[in-house]
Design a protein around this motif. Sequence first.
Motif, PDB file in Angstrom:
ATOM      1  N   PHE A 195      28.178 102.793  -7.463  1.00  0.00           N
ATOM      2  CA  PHE A 195      27.296 102.474  -8.581  1.00  0.00           C
ATOM      3  C   PHE A 195      26.958 103.745  -9.356  1.00  0.00           C
ATOM      4  N   THR A 196      26.650 104.819  -8.635  1.00  0.00           N
ATOM      5  CA  THR A 196      26.337 106.098  -9.276  1.00  0.00           C
ATOM      6  C   THR A 196      27.501 106.586 -10.117  1.00  0.00           C
ATOM      7  N   ALA A 197      28.692 106.571  -9.525  1.00  0.00           N
ATOM      8  CA  ALA A 197      29.863 107.098 -10.222  1.00  0.00           C
ATOM      9  C   ALA A 197      30.208 106.284 -11.457  1.00  0.00           C
ATOM     10  N   VAL A 198      30.100 104.962 -11.359  1.00  0.00           N
ATOM     11  CA  VAL A 198      30.473 104.115 -12.498  1.00  0.00           C
ATOM     12  C   VAL A 198      29.457 104.226 -13.627  1.00  0.00           C
ATOM     13  N   ALA A 232      35.883 110.450 -11.568  1.00  0.00           N
ATOM     14  CA  ALA A 232      35.162 109.866 -10.433  1.00  0.00           C
ATOM     15  C   ALA A 232      34.726 108.441 -10.740  1.00  0.00           C
ATOM     16  N   GLY A 233      34.251 108.208 -11.969  1.00  0.00           N
ATOM     17  CA  GLY A 233      33.829 106.870 -12.352  1.00  0.00           C
ATOM     18  C   GLY A 233      34.974 105.876 -12.351  1.00  0.00           C
ATOM     19  N   LEU A 243      35.740 102.463  -9.714  1.00  0.00           N
ATOM     20  CA  LEU A 243      35.665 101.098 -10.236  1.00  0.00           C
ATOM     21  C   LEU A 243      36.082 100.037  -9.217  1.00  0.00           C
ATOM     22  N   PRO A 244      37.167 100.235  -8.468  1.00  0.00           N
ATOM     23  CA  PRO A 244      37.525  99.208  -7.477  1.00  0.00           C
ATOM     24  C   PRO A 244      36.469  99.028  -6.394  1.00  0.00           C
ATOM     25  N   PRO A 258      29.595  92.264 -11.963  1.00  0.00           N
ATOM     26  CA  PRO A 258      30.222  92.990 -13.075  1.00  0.00           C
ATOM     27  C   PRO A 258      29.322  93.070 -14.305  1.00  0.00           C
ATOM     28  N   ALA A 259      28.594  91.977 -14.605  1.00  0.00           N
ATOM     29  CA  ALA A 259      27.714  91.982 -15.771  1.00  0.00           C
ATOM     30  C   ALA A 259      26.582  92.994 -15.595  1.00  0.00           C
ATOM     31  N   GLN A 260      26.008  93.056 -14.400  1.00  0.00           N
ATOM     32  CA  GLN A 260      24.942  94.019 -14.130  1.00  0.00           C
ATOM     33  C   GLN A 260      25.469  95.456 -14.226  1.00  0.00           C
TER      34      GLN A 260
END
Length: 276
Positions: free
Chosen positions: A43-46, A200-201, A205-206, A220-222
């Motif tokens: 979550f942090t990276a994305v 990193a982001g 993702l996966p 995904p929406a959040q």
Amino acid sequence: MSWLEAIVLGLVQGLTEFLPISSSGHLRIVAEVFFANDAGSAFTAVTQLGTEAAVLIYFWPDIWRLIKAWFAGLRDRNARGLDYRLAWYVIIGTLPISILGVLFKHAIEGPARNLWLIGTSLIVFGVVLGLAERYGRQRRPVEDLTLRDGVLMGLAQALALLPGVSRSGGTVSAGLFLGLQRPAAVRFSFLLAIPAVTAAGLFSLPDIADTSGPGAQPTPAQMVVATVVAFVVGYASIAWLLRYVEQHTVYLFVWYRVILGLLVLLAVSGGMIAAV
């Protein structure tokens, strides 16, 4: 993950990514204190993709100039000026965090997110930042950057793989110790972050789609909303930070880190929040 948590953590990411106070540490602390879970390193990276998009837009004239200079320098030795060198410094300075991030991925996603470690890192590297501000000569402009500076600031950036250290805090501290002027250290820190944080982001993702792990699981929406919120808030914070460091020292961030770190350690030792 609730919608409230997604929005709050997106705000936290946008507010803290560019300040030398550790966005990953803050996401871990806020998620634990207010939502009793860990949003996770993915979550942090994305969400960092949102803040890095803000950097790309804000610094696009500088970035485009470096890209053009790099390709021009590859073709013509006579075109190898400051921008060509800066582009290479960014590329080379990105290597440490990229290599170590892959090698220690599982440790970063697990044991490194312990709040004992995060609280300690906030304090220790806050003191390091204060010492850099106090003893760094701050005489060298960005034009005086060398390959050695790029390598050392890149190594400092790699320390931010540990939540609580702060990527910008590490690179700015290194820049100040190397004698760079504060605005020069901050500006190069922004540029140095772009390839590493973006990679990193995308690499993470996966992991967002994996619902088998512990902690909150964003939809995904959040994830999209949190990243957009991080982008909007992050864009505003870039302009604020650049103006701030031209007129002020970084001691405000030093004291904030130390106080927050102490509060985290006290809360964990008192059983008010869980360390893992």
